[in-house]
Design a protein around this motif. Structure first.
Motif, PDB file in Angstrom:
ATOM      1  N   ALA A 162       0.846  -1.199   0.000  1.00 37.89           N
ATOM      2  CA  ALA A 162       0.000   0.000   0.000  1.00 37.89           C
ATOM      3  C   ALA A 162       0.878   1.245   0.000  1.00 37.89           C
ATOM      4  O   ALA A 162       0.543   2.264  -0.609  1.00 37.89           O
ATOM      5  CB  ALA A 162      -0.918  -0.005   1.217  1.00 37.89           C
ATOM      6  N   THR A 184      12.175   3.580   7.347  1.00 42.04           N
ATOM      7  CA  THR A 184      10.926   3.336   8.066  1.00 42.04           C
ATOM      8  C   THR A 184      10.419   1.917   7.841  1.00 42.04           C
ATOM      9  O   THR A 184      10.011   1.225   8.782  1.00 42.04           O
ATOM     10  CB  THR A 184       9.856   4.358   7.627  1.00 42.04           C
ATOM     11  OG1 THR A 184      10.307   5.666   7.960  1.00 42.04           O
ATOM     12  CG2 THR A 184       8.530   4.088   8.315  1.00 42.04           C
TER      13      THR A 184
ATOM     14  N   ASP B 154       6.819  11.018  11.131  1.00 40.75           N
ATOM     15  CA  ASP B 154       6.132  11.584   9.977  1.00 40.75           C
ATOM     16  C   ASP B 154       5.949  10.543   8.875  1.00 40.75           C
ATOM     17  O   ASP B 154       4.840  10.281   8.405  1.00 40.75           O
ATOM     18  CB  ASP B 154       6.960  12.765   9.462  1.00 40.75           C
ATOM     19  CG  ASP B 154       6.317  13.434   8.277  1.00 40.75           C
ATOM     20  OD1 ASP B 154       5.327  14.152   8.470  1.00 40.75           O
ATOM     21  OD2 ASP B 154       6.804  13.210   7.150  1.00 40.75           O
ATOM     22  N   MET B 155       7.050   9.923   8.488  1.00 35.84           N
ATOM     23  CA  MET B 155       6.969   8.913   7.430  1.00 35.84           C
ATOM     24  C   MET B 155       6.140   7.712   7.860  1.00 35.84           C
ATOM     25  O   MET B 155       5.355   7.162   7.091  1.00 35.84           O
ATOM     26  CB  MET B 155       8.384   8.481   7.043  1.00 35.84           C
ATOM     27  CG  MET B 155       8.455   7.513   5.877  1.00 35.84           C
ATOM     28  SD  MET B 155       7.700   8.150   4.358  1.00 35.84           S
ATOM     29  CE  MET B 155       9.053   9.145   3.705  1.00 35.84           C
ATOM     30  N   LEU B 156       6.307   7.337   9.097  1.00 33.37           N
ATOM     31  CA  LEU B 156       5.569   6.191   9.614  1.00 33.37           C
ATOM     32  C   LEU B 156       4.061   6.435   9.531  1.00 33.37           C
ATOM     33  O   LEU B 156       3.287   5.544   9.152  1.00 33.37           O
ATOM     34  CB  LEU B 156       6.003   5.934  11.060  1.00 33.37           C
ATOM     35  CG  LEU B 156       5.793   4.541  11.628  1.00 33.37           C
ATOM     36  CD1 LEU B 156       6.291   3.471  10.668  1.00 33.37           C
ATOM     37  CD2 LEU B 156       6.517   4.426  12.969  1.00 33.37           C
ATOM     38  N   HIS B 158       2.558   8.322   7.402  1.00 31.86           N
ATOM     39  CA  HIS B 158       2.174   8.176   5.990  1.00 31.86           C
ATOM     40  C   HIS B 158       1.998   6.712   5.628  1.00 31.86           C
ATOM     41  O   HIS B 158       1.075   6.334   4.914  1.00 31.86           O
ATOM     42  CB  HIS B 158       3.230   8.815   5.082  1.00 31.86           C
ATOM     43  CG  HIS B 158       3.128  10.300   4.986  1.00 31.86           C
ATOM     44  ND1 HIS B 158       1.977  10.954   4.618  1.00 31.86           N
ATOM     45  CD2 HIS B 158       4.041  11.270   5.219  1.00 31.86           C
ATOM     46  CE1 HIS B 158       2.185  12.268   4.612  1.00 31.86           C
ATOM     47  NE2 HIS B 158       3.435  12.486   4.987  1.00 31.86           N
ATOM     48  N   VAL B 159       2.909   5.891   6.126  1.00 29.73           N
ATOM     49  CA  VAL B 159       2.824   4.468   5.798  1.00 29.73           C
ATOM     50  C   VAL B 159       1.543   3.866   6.367  1.00 29.73           C
ATOM     51  O   VAL B 159       0.831   3.136   5.672  1.00 29.73           O
ATOM     52  CB  VAL B 159       4.061   3.707   6.333  1.00 29.73           C
ATOM     53  CG1 VAL B 159       3.857   2.205   6.191  1.00 29.73           C
ATOM     54  CG2 VAL B 159       5.315   4.150   5.585  1.00 29.73           C
ATOM     55  N   PHE B 160       1.236   4.199   7.592  1.00 32.35           N
ATOM     56  CA  PHE B 160       0.000   3.666   8.171  1.00 32.35           C
ATOM     57  C   PHE B 160      -1.213   4.117   7.371  1.00 32.35           C
ATOM     58  O   PHE B 160      -2.115   3.336   7.079  1.00 32.35           O
ATOM     59  CB  PHE B 160      -0.150   4.106   9.634  1.00 32.35           C
ATOM     60  CG  PHE B 160       0.584   3.226  10.600  1.00 32.35           C
ATOM     61  CD1 PHE B 160       0.287   1.869  10.687  1.00 32.35           C
ATOM     62  CD2 PHE B 160       1.576   3.741  11.425  1.00 32.35           C
ATOM     63  CE1 PHE B 160       0.970   1.053  11.575  1.00 32.35           C
ATOM     64  CE2 PHE B 160       2.262   2.921  12.315  1.00 32.35           C
ATOM     65  CZ  PHE B 160       1.957   1.564  12.389  1.00 32.35           C
ATOM     66  N   ALA B 162      -1.292   5.008   4.293  1.00 30.63           N
ATOM     67  CA  ALA B 162      -1.277   4.466   2.929  1.00 30.63           C
ATOM     68  C   ALA B 162      -2.211   3.268   2.844  1.00 30.63           C
ATOM     69  O   ALA B 162      -2.841   3.021   1.817  1.00 30.63           O
ATOM     70  CB  ALA B 162       0.142   4.068   2.546  1.00 30.63           C
ATOM     71  N   THR B 163      -2.267   2.567   3.933  1.00 35.05           N
ATOM     72  CA  THR B 163      -3.127   1.390   4.014  1.00 35.05           C
ATOM     73  C   THR B 163      -4.539   1.658   3.508  1.00 35.05           C
ATOM     74  O   THR B 163      -5.089   0.884   2.734  1.00 35.05           O
ATOM     75  CB  THR B 163      -3.206   0.933   5.484  1.00 35.05           C
ATOM     76  OG1 THR B 163      -1.929   0.485   5.880  1.00 35.05           O
ATOM     77  CG2 THR B 163      -4.227  -0.151   5.652  1.00 35.05           C
ATOM     78  N   HIS B 165      -5.460   3.834   1.503  1.00 32.76           N
ATOM     79  CA  HIS B 165      -5.463   4.359   0.137  1.00 32.76           C
ATOM     80  C   HIS B 165      -5.406   3.226  -0.868  1.00 32.76           C
ATOM     81  O   HIS B 165      -5.549   3.446  -2.059  1.00 32.76           O
ATOM     82  CB  HIS B 165      -4.226   5.237  -0.093  1.00 32.76           C
ATOM     83  CG  HIS B 165      -4.466   6.669   0.180  1.00 32.76           C
ATOM     84  ND1 HIS B 165      -4.185   7.659  -0.709  1.00 32.76           N
ATOM     85  CD2 HIS B 165      -4.993   7.285   1.249  1.00 32.76           C
ATOM     86  CE1 HIS B 165      -4.505   8.831  -0.190  1.00 32.76           C
ATOM     87  NE2 HIS B 165      -4.990   8.628   1.004  1.00 32.76           N
TER      88      HIS B 165
END
Lengths: 195, 195
Positions: A162, A184, B154-156, B158-160, B162-163, B165
């Motif tokens: 994702a 990350t 911050d990046m983390l 976004h990764v969460f 993203a799921t 999306h």
DNA sequence: CCGTAAGTTGACTATCGGTCCACTTTACGG
DNA sequence: CCGTAAAGTGGACCGATAGTCAACTTACGG
């Protein structure tokens, strides 16, 4: 698997793919029209559709091409990408490689992930998964399962992938934050697969 | 913050939002045309645009509405969503709530995340982030940072996010796999924020 | 060479997001 | 009440663009 193309057809196919890549380096996929592609490749629009069926078909094929090297690396290449290394190392190497491929291809994958079914008919199927996605998903899923059979490897693989579907993250990649994402993901994997 | 609407305008605004929700329950956002929305709400197409500015504006506003309850819960509600619980518990509760909201709204968020800049001009800005996304991202980011200031919160975050999306995951949610996703996110968080 | 299947093409269609403006409704001060 | 100006309405219209098609061209095996 597929009939060989006639000489002119092969030439045009290559020209179209190359032109698309070219356009892709300067614009988001959503802004590239098929007419532009055709013009840039010096063929008629009809030719593009004849060969690739649809806009999605073209992007799809291009993605396939971009992913080929990685595919080869994981199936027949040396460790840590290929067989031989422990699952955790392979997964980390693979995720790094995927990030790298995606970073070089901007929103290509994202654009692929978003397609509407065909005509007006009530075709409500969830739409077939992209082959490249399937391949990547299978690979991650297998590696996770090998090391942590207690986890839901299937869902976990979707979550990892994702990441490269997300527009905010794609933007970050474009700003050169690939290594941040990489670190990350590494932290996430390490949390799940220690040692 | 905003002038009150005239009676007829308020009525139509509500009708449009309701009609959109209605259509959304039976189709992917990408297949819903503004003309359909207008017809379903018994207003002219012009009215829809007058009120919401654009297709994205409409979806955007709808999302805002859908996210309002959650917003209130995390700012002024009781723990574990609201203040008072430890970061890990709050994060887990929040992610569960987000999954739930998204599951009930199919591809709404996904559709929002995918917009192309305006006219043909070389406007190449990454496009402003959706307010709801920003709010969610900030919340996750803050909670992670509180517990693990060493990570790239911050990046983390976004990764969460993203799921939610991701189309494959959205499909899974539609199949009722919300709890699988929930458990998987829980595993990820636990790996990062033990205890 | 020639027959033909494969390939090519650009005009054409359908659809859709968004604009425009003449017309209608509402709110409200007098 | 009523007149009026601001707000709202709606649908014809526009431009863009994905995809179709039928007439034409070309590669190539025999």
């Amino acid at each position: 698997m597929s009939e060989p193309l006639r000489a002119d057809a092969a030439r045009n196919r290559a020209a179209i793919l190359r032109a698309t890549e070219e356009l892709l380096t300067s614009s988001h996929p959503r802004q590239i029209s098929m007419e532009q592609v055709a013009a840039a490749a010096n063929v008629g629009k009809g030719t593009v559709f004849h060969r690739f069926g649809s806009r999605d078909g073209l992007l799809h094929e291009l993605m396939r091409e971009r992913a080929r090297d990685l595919e080869i690396a994981i199936t027949t290449g040396p460790p840590p990408l290929g067989e031989g290394a422990p699952p955790r190392a392979r997964l980390l190497a693979f995720l790094t490689a995927v990030v790298e491929v995606v970073a070089r291809n901007k929103g290509l994958l994202a654009a692929l992930g978003t397609g509407a079914p065909g005509a007006g008919a009530p075709k409500q199927e969830p739409r077939e998964e992209h082959p490249v996605y399937r391949s990547w998903h299978g690979h991650i899923s297998r590696l996770v399962h090998e090391r942590r059979p207690d986890l839901d490897a299937d869902m976990l693989a979707h979550v990892f992938l994702a990441t490269v579907h997300s527009e905010p993250i794609l933007n970050a990649l474009e700003r050169g934050d690939g290594d941040r994402l990489d670190r990350t993901l590494r932290d996430l994997v390490t949390g799940l697969m220690p040692e």
